[in-house]
Design a protein around this motif. Structure first.
Motif, short mmCIF file in Angstrom:
data_model
loop_
_atom_site.label_atom_id
_atom_site.label_comp_id
_atom_site.label_asym_id
_atom_site.label_seq_id
_atom_site.Cartn_x
_atom_site.Cartn_y
_atom_site.Cartn_z
N LEU A 39 0.86 -1.18 0.00
CA LEU A 39 0.00 0.00 0.00
C LEU A 39 0.89 1.23 0.00
O LEU A 39 1.73 1.38 0.88
CB LEU A 39 -0.89 -0.03 1.24
N THR A 40 0.73 2.09 -1.00
CA THR A 40 1.51 3.33 -1.11
C THR A 40 0.54 4.50 -1.15
O THR A 40 -0.46 4.46 -1.86
CB THR A 40 2.38 3.32 -2.38
N LEU A 41 0.84 5.54 -0.39
CA LEU A 41 -0.02 6.73 -0.32
C LEU A 41 0.63 7.92 -1.01
O LEU A 41 1.85 8.07 -0.97
CB LEU A 41 -0.28 7.10 1.15
N ASN A 42 -0.19 8.80 -1.62
CA ASN A 42 0.36 10.01 -2.22
C ASN A 42 0.78 11.02 -1.15
O ASN A 42 1.67 11.83 -1.37
CB ASN A 42 -0.65 10.65 -3.18
N GLU A 43 0.14 10.96 0.03
CA GLU A 43 0.52 11.79 1.18
C GLU A 43 0.00 11.12 2.44
O GLU A 43 -0.97 10.37 2.38
CB GLU A 43 -0.02 13.22 1.06
N GLU A 44 0.65 11.38 3.56
CA GLU A 44 0.20 10.79 4.82
C GLU A 44 -0.51 11.81 5.70
O GLU A 44 -1.23 11.45 6.61
CB GLU A 44 1.38 10.16 5.56
N THR A 45 -0.30 13.10 5.41
CA THR A 45 -0.96 14.18 6.16
C THR A 45 -1.47 15.21 5.17
O THR A 45 -0.73 15.67 4.31
CB THR A 45 0.01 14.85 7.15
N PHE A 61 -7.21 11.06 -0.28
CA PHE A 61 -5.90 10.43 -0.24
C PHE A 61 -5.88 9.37 -1.34
O PHE A 61 -6.81 8.56 -1.44
CB PHE A 61 -5.65 9.75 1.12
N GLU A 62 -4.85 9.38 -2.16
CA GLU A 62 -4.75 8.36 -3.20
C GLU A 62 -3.95 7.18 -2.66
O GLU A 62 -2.86 7.34 -2.13
CB GLU A 62 -4.04 8.94 -4.43
N VAL A 63 -4.53 6.00 -2.79
CA VAL A 63 -3.91 4.76 -2.35
C VAL A 63 -3.56 3.96 -3.59
O VAL A 63 -4.43 3.70 -4.43
CB VAL A 63 -4.87 3.95 -1.45
N LYS A 64 -2.31 3.55 -3.71
CA LYS A 64 -1.88 2.76 -4.86
C LYS A 64 -1.35 1.41 -4.39
O LYS A 64 -0.65 1.33 -3.38
CB LYS A 64 -0.79 3.49 -5.64
N ASN A 65 -1.68 0.37 -5.11
CA ASN A 65 -1.14 -0.96 -4.84
C ASN A 65 0.12 -1.10 -5.69
O ASN A 65 0.03 -1.31 -6.90
CB ASN A 65 -2.16 -2.04 -5.18
N THR A 66 1.28 -0.97 -5.07
CA THR A 66 2.54 -1.10 -5.79
C THR A 66 3.11 -2.51 -5.65
O THR A 66 4.27 -2.74 -5.99
CB THR A 66 3.57 -0.04 -5.31
N GLY A 67 2.30 -3.43 -5.19
CA GLY A 67 2.72 -4.83 -5.07
C GLY A 67 2.28 -5.64 -6.28
O GLY A 67 1.90 -5.10 -7.32
N THR A 68 2.31 -6.96 -6.12
CA THR A 68 1.96 -7.86 -7.22
C THR A 68 0.71 -8.70 -6.94
O THR A 68 0.33 -9.53 -7.76
CB THR A 68 3.14 -8.81 -7.52
N GLU A 69 0.09 -8.51 -5.81
CA GLU A 69 -1.14 -9.21 -5.44
C GLU A 69 -2.21 -8.17 -5.12
O GLU A 69 -1.89 -7.03 -4.77
CB GLU A 69 -0.90 -10.11 -4.22
N PRO A 70 -3.50 -8.54 -5.18
CA PRO A 70 -4.57 -7.57 -4.88
C PRO A 70 -4.49 -7.03 -3.45
O PRO A 70 -4.21 -7.77 -2.51
CB PRO A 70 -5.86 -8.38 -5.08
N LEU A 71 -4.73 -5.73 -3.32
CA LEU A 71 -4.80 -5.06 -2.03
C LEU A 71 -6.25 -5.00 -1.60
O LEU A 71 -7.12 -4.58 -2.38
CB LEU A 71 -4.24 -3.64 -2.15
N VAL A 72 -6.53 -5.45 -0.38
CA VAL A 72 -7.89 -5.41 0.15
C VAL A 72 -7.89 -4.48 1.36
O VAL A 72 -7.16 -4.71 2.33
CB VAL A 72 -8.39 -6.81 0.56
N ILE A 73 -8.69 -3.42 1.29
CA ILE A 73 -8.84 -2.51 2.43
C ILE A 73 -10.02 -3.03 3.24
O ILE A 73 -11.15 -3.06 2.77
CB ILE A 73 -9.06 -1.06 1.96
N TYR A 74 -9.72 -3.49 4.46
CA TYR A 74 -10.76 -4.06 5.32
C TYR A 74 -11.65 -3.00 5.94
O TYR A 74 -12.86 -3.15 6.02
CB TYR A 74 -10.12 -4.90 6.44
N GLY A 126 2.76 -3.32 6.58
CA GLY A 126 2.05 -2.92 7.79
C GLY A 126 0.57 -3.14 7.62
O GLY A 126 -0.05 -2.57 6.73
N GLU A 127 -0.03 -3.97 8.44
CA GLU A 127 -1.45 -4.28 8.29
C GLU A 127 -2.30 -3.03 8.47
O GLU A 127 -3.35 -2.90 7.89
CB GLU A 127 -1.85 -5.34 9.30
N SER A 128 -1.82 -2.07 9.25
CA SER A 128 -2.57 -0.87 9.52
C SER A 128 -1.71 0.35 9.18
O SER A 128 -0.53 0.37 9.47
CB SER A 128 -2.95 -0.85 11.00
N LYS A 129 -2.31 1.35 8.55
CA LYS A 129 -1.62 2.58 8.19
C LYS A 129 -2.45 3.74 8.69
O LYS A 129 -3.68 3.73 8.57
CB LYS A 129 -1.46 2.65 6.66
#
Length: 141
Positions: A39-45, A61-74, A126-129
């Motif tokens: 999970l990558t964010l364009n800004e944190e504050t 806030f823009e959230v980008k999945n920069t990994g190789t598997e699907p990102l699930v926001i719980y 990090g499971e939580s951001k």
């Protein structure tokens, strides 16, 4: 943080897999598998600066999945009722983005504020951001 998870993975592996223990003077081979969801964010504050009391303040806030598997926001939860986050429940595919919208209710909240929003996901970094909004609400004159 990554070193902590790698260390934890080694400890768990050694605790639950005693057959990998080496004989005397033999090296131990341990494979650490890294999760592939990032999970990558364009800004944190987000700083609203000075805003008038009355209208709600909103940002994204823009959230980008920069990994190789699907990102699930719980879940996405705010630190108090004056802050309202909204987000898509759809998985974010690798390379794709989604938005978390955060609304701050300014009525009756004069002065400086800093509010946190917790993002819970399956991300390996990090499971939580936690993201933040801040600013100062001024009286309309």
């Amino acid at each position: 943080m990554k070193n902590y998870f790698a260390f934890f993975a080694v400890i768990i592996t050694l605790a639950f897999a005693p057959n990998i223990m080496a004989q005397e003077n033999e090296p131990v081979q341990v494979q650490i598998v890294q999760s592939k969801v990032i999970l990558t964010l364009n800004e944190e504050t987000h700083d609203f600066g000075t805003i008038p009391e009355g209208p709600n303040a909103a940002c994204e806030f823009e959230v980008k999945n920069t990994g190789t598997e699907p990102l699930v926001i719980y879940s996405v939860t705010a630190s108090c009722g004056c802050t309202v986050p909204t987000y898509s429940k759809e998985p974010v595919m690798p390379g794709q983005t989604t938005k978390i919208k955060v609304l701050y209710r300014t009525i009756g909240r004069l002065g400086p504020f800093t509010k946190s929003v917790n993002i819970s996901s399956n991300a390996s970094n990090g499971e939580s951001k936690i993201i933040y909004i801040k600013g100062t609400v001024q009286n309309k004159q």
